[in-house]
Design an enzyme around this catalytic site. Structure first.
Site, PDB file in Angstrom:
ATOM      1  N   SER A 142      16.057 -66.915   2.897  1.00  0.00           N
ATOM      2  CA  SER A 142      16.458 -67.774   1.770  1.00  0.00           C
ATOM      3  C   SER A 142      17.758 -68.490   2.114  1.00  0.00           C
ATOM      4  O   SER A 142      18.473 -68.074   3.039  1.00  0.00           O
ATOM      5  CB  SER A 142      16.680 -66.887   0.533  1.00  0.00           C
ATOM      6  OG  SER A 142      17.282 -67.620  -0.516  1.00  0.00           O
ATOM      7  N   TYR A 155      20.137 -59.743  -4.498  1.00  0.00           N
ATOM      8  CA  TYR A 155      19.125 -60.588  -3.839  1.00  0.00           C
ATOM      9  C   TYR A 155      19.701 -61.150  -2.533  1.00  0.00           C
ATOM     10  O   TYR A 155      19.065 -61.096  -1.476  1.00  0.00           O
ATOM     11  CB  TYR A 155      18.709 -61.715  -4.790  1.00  0.00           C
ATOM     12  CG  TYR A 155      17.691 -62.667  -4.232  1.00  0.00           C
ATOM     13  CD1 TYR A 155      16.345 -62.329  -4.194  1.00  0.00           C
ATOM     14  CD2 TYR A 155      18.062 -63.927  -3.758  1.00  0.00           C
ATOM     15  CE1 TYR A 155      15.389 -63.207  -3.682  1.00  0.00           C
ATOM     16  CE2 TYR A 155      17.126 -64.817  -3.261  1.00  0.00           C
ATOM     17  CZ  TYR A 155      15.785 -64.457  -3.224  1.00  0.00           C
ATOM     18  OH  TYR A 155      14.847 -65.331  -2.728  1.00  0.00           O
ATOM     19  N   LYS A 159      18.488 -60.678   1.427  1.00  0.00           N
ATOM     20  CA  LYS A 159      18.082 -61.798   2.285  1.00  0.00           C
ATOM     21  C   LYS A 159      18.981 -61.914   3.528  1.00  0.00           C
ATOM     22  O   LYS A 159      18.521 -62.359   4.577  1.00  0.00           O
ATOM     23  CB  LYS A 159      18.061 -63.100   1.465  1.00  0.00           C
ATOM     24  CG  LYS A 159      16.986 -63.106   0.366  1.00  0.00           C
ATOM     25  CD  LYS A 159      15.572 -62.949   0.921  1.00  0.00           C
ATOM     26  CE  LYS A 159      14.496 -63.040  -0.141  1.00  0.00           C
ATOM     27  NZ  LYS A 159      13.130 -62.845   0.400  1.00  0.00           N
TER      28      LYS A 159
HETATM   29  P1  NAD Z   1       6.898 -65.502  -6.895  1.00  0.00           P
HETATM   30  O1  NAD Z   1       7.588 -64.474  -7.752  1.00  0.00           O
HETATM   31  O2  NAD Z   1       6.425 -66.727  -7.541  1.00  0.00           O
HETATM   32  O3  NAD Z   1       5.671 -64.810  -6.129  1.00  0.00           O
HETATM   33  C1  NAD Z   1       5.863 -63.581  -5.456  1.00  0.00           C
HETATM   34  C2  NAD Z   1       4.517 -62.910  -5.249  1.00  0.00           C
HETATM   35  O4  NAD Z   1       4.764 -61.670  -4.579  1.00  0.00           O
HETATM   36  C3  NAD Z   1       3.799 -62.564  -6.567  1.00  0.00           C
HETATM   37  O5  NAD Z   1       2.436 -62.918  -6.492  1.00  0.00           O
HETATM   38  C4  NAD Z   1       3.984 -61.052  -6.686  1.00  0.00           C
HETATM   39  O6  NAD Z   1       2.918 -60.399  -7.372  1.00  0.00           O
HETATM   40  C5  NAD Z   1       4.036 -60.624  -5.214  1.00  0.00           C
HETATM   41  N1  NAD Z   1       4.737 -59.362  -5.017  1.00  0.00           N
HETATM   42  C6  NAD Z   1       5.867 -58.939  -5.649  1.00  0.00           C
HETATM   43  N2  NAD Z   1       6.191 -57.705  -5.223  1.00  0.00           N
HETATM   44  C7  NAD Z   1       5.256 -57.344  -4.306  1.00  0.00           C
HETATM   45  C8  NAD Z   1       5.061 -56.183  -3.522  1.00  0.00           C
HETATM   46  N3  NAD Z   1       5.887 -55.140  -3.632  1.00  0.00           N
HETATM   47  N4  NAD Z   1       4.004 -56.145  -2.681  1.00  0.00           N
HETATM   48  C9  NAD Z   1       3.148 -57.193  -2.581  1.00  0.00           C
HETATM   49  N5  NAD Z   1       3.281 -58.321  -3.320  1.00  0.00           N
HETATM   50  C10 NAD Z   1       4.331 -58.397  -4.164  1.00  0.00           C
HETATM   51  O7  NAD Z   1       7.950 -65.811  -5.706  1.00  0.00           O
HETATM   52  P2  NAD Z   1       8.072 -67.120  -4.770  1.00  0.00           P
HETATM   53  O8  NAD Z   1       9.046 -68.030  -5.393  1.00  0.00           O
HETATM   54  O9  NAD Z   1       6.749 -67.608  -4.364  1.00  0.00           O
HETATM   55  O10 NAD Z   1       8.832 -66.458  -3.517  1.00  0.00           O
HETATM   56  C11 NAD Z   1       8.164 -66.012  -2.351  1.00  0.00           C
HETATM   57  C12 NAD Z   1       9.216 -65.567  -1.321  1.00  0.00           C
HETATM   58  O11 NAD Z   1      10.097 -66.658  -1.037  1.00  0.00           O
HETATM   59  C13 NAD Z   1      10.104 -64.418  -1.807  1.00  0.00           C
HETATM   60  O12 NAD Z   1      10.401 -63.550  -0.728  1.00  0.00           O
HETATM   61  C14 NAD Z   1      11.354 -65.133  -2.254  1.00  0.00           C
HETATM   62  O13 NAD Z   1      12.489 -64.289  -2.230  1.00  0.00           O
HETATM   63  C15 NAD Z   1      11.440 -66.250  -1.253  1.00  0.00           C
HETATM   64  N6  NAD Z   1      12.227 -67.390  -1.717  1.00  0.00           N
HETATM   65  C16 NAD Z   1      11.898 -68.042  -2.872  1.00  0.00           C
HETATM   66  C17 NAD Z   1      12.694 -69.109  -3.296  1.00  0.00           C
HETATM   67  C18 NAD Z   1      12.416 -69.885  -4.555  1.00  0.00           C
HETATM   68  O14 NAD Z   1      13.204 -70.781  -4.895  1.00  0.00           O
HETATM   69  N7  NAD Z   1      11.341 -69.618  -5.283  1.00  0.00           N
HETATM   70  C19 NAD Z   1      13.805 -69.495  -2.527  1.00  0.00           C
HETATM   71  C20 NAD Z   1      14.100 -68.803  -1.368  1.00  0.00           C
HETATM   72  C21 NAD Z   1      13.312 -67.738  -0.969  1.00  0.00           C
END
Ligand code: NAD
Length: 259
Positions: A142, A155, A159
């Site tokens: 991230s 968080y 990361k």
């Molecule tokens: P989201 O919450 O929309 O989706 C996450 C998915 O992971 C969900 O379907 C959830 O059911 C699943 N999940 C949660 N815990 C789990 C577990 N223990 N085992 C298996 N599946 C699990 O999140 P997103 O925004 O799509 O983020 C995806 C990744 O990208 C994450 O690692 C997040 O930290 C990272 N990220 C997101 C952003 C953002 O702005 N959304 C920015 C930087 C990094």
């Protein structure tokens, strides 16, 4: 890579960034296994992948459970004979001032965001070593891997940890032809950000939607990120074009952090 059609697992792929990555890898010609704790959403993405003409199935597994992760990889190898790409995408956010963080909070977020990434790396590398054809391990980092964000302290810590694991694993696994990299998204419009907006708003005296907007205003390219923006970069990391890159956690954020 092992012979046959290339095979990927994407964790947390039932929605958001993981779903977009899974669909993109399928468009790139790979068979893609969809992992999530939510079997219903995972299965709907499986259907979307099959419509693209690729093979897929859903595995309900919690990435924080080492046994479940290893069983998932075994299941994939039993059905498809190989694993070429592991995308450790599953992760959760936590919005709290650091002074209020409990032991349970810490355990929950580290178990998923850090232990989960390491377990996926271990299970994938074990299989890739057996195949003797290398492989690609890609994890969700991230912008919070490079800058600790207020109210996202735990968080950010998880990361930063993903960056550390990525650097160390790249050095340990190079001898097996396995590359290890991470993608660092910025402000992506997913349900994770719906939660951040809802929980952070009250701390910042901002009504619903305004926290997301405030963060989006800081993006050089002038718009929020889509899951597809992230998926395009992960497509590169999963492809032979990135064969000479390892140990890197790369910003794909529209210009939020300049590292
Ligand atoms: P989201 O919450 O929309 O989706 C996450 C998915 O992971 C969900 O379907 C959830 O059911 C699943 N999940 C949660 N815990 C789990 C577990 N223990 N085992 C298996 N599946 C699990 O999140 P997103 O925004 O799509 O983020 C995806 C990744 O990208 C994450 O690692 C997040 O930290 C990272 N990220 C997101 C952003 C953002 O702005 N959304 C920015 C930087 C990094």
């Amino acid at each position: 890579m092992a012979s046959g059609q290339r095979m990927a697992i994407v964790t947390g792929a039932g929605r958001g960034i993981g779903r977009a990555i899974a669909l993109r890898l399928a468009q790139d010609g790979m068979n893609v296994v969809i992992n999530d704790v939510n079997l219903g959403t995972a299965e709907s993405v499986v259907n979307e992948i099959r419509e693209l003409g690729r093979e897929s199935f859903a595995v309900k597994a919690d990435v924080s459970n080492r046994r479940e992760v290893f069983e998932m990889v075994n299941q994939v190898v039993e059905r498809f004979g190989q694993l070429d790409v592991m995308v450790s995408n599953a992760g959760i956010a936590q919005i709290k001032p650091l002074l209020e963080v409990t032991q349970e909070d810490l355990e929950q977020i580290f178990n998923i965001n850090v232990n989960g990434v390491l377990f996926c790396l271990q299970a994938a590398a074990e299989q890739m070593k057996k195949q003797e054809g290398g492989g690609k391990i890609i994890s969700a980092a991230s912008i919070a891997s490079y800058k600790g964000f207020s109210l996202l302290g735990t968080y950010s810590a998880t990361k930063f940890a993903v960056r550390g694991i990525t650097q160390a694993a790249a050095q340990e696994l190079a001898q097996f032809g396995i590359t290890v990299n991470a993608y660092c998204p910025g402000i992506v419009g997913t349900q994770m950000w719906d939660l951040i907006d809802e929980k952070m708003g009250p701390y910042m005296n901002l009504p619903k939607g305004e926290t997301f907007k405030k963060f989006t205003d800081s993006i050089t390219l002038g718009r929020s990120e889509t899951p597809e923006d992230v998926a395009k970069f992960v497509s590169y990391l999963a492809s032979p074009d990135s064969d000479y890159m390892t140990g890197q956690s790369i910003m794909i954020d529209g210009g939020v952090i300049f590292s």
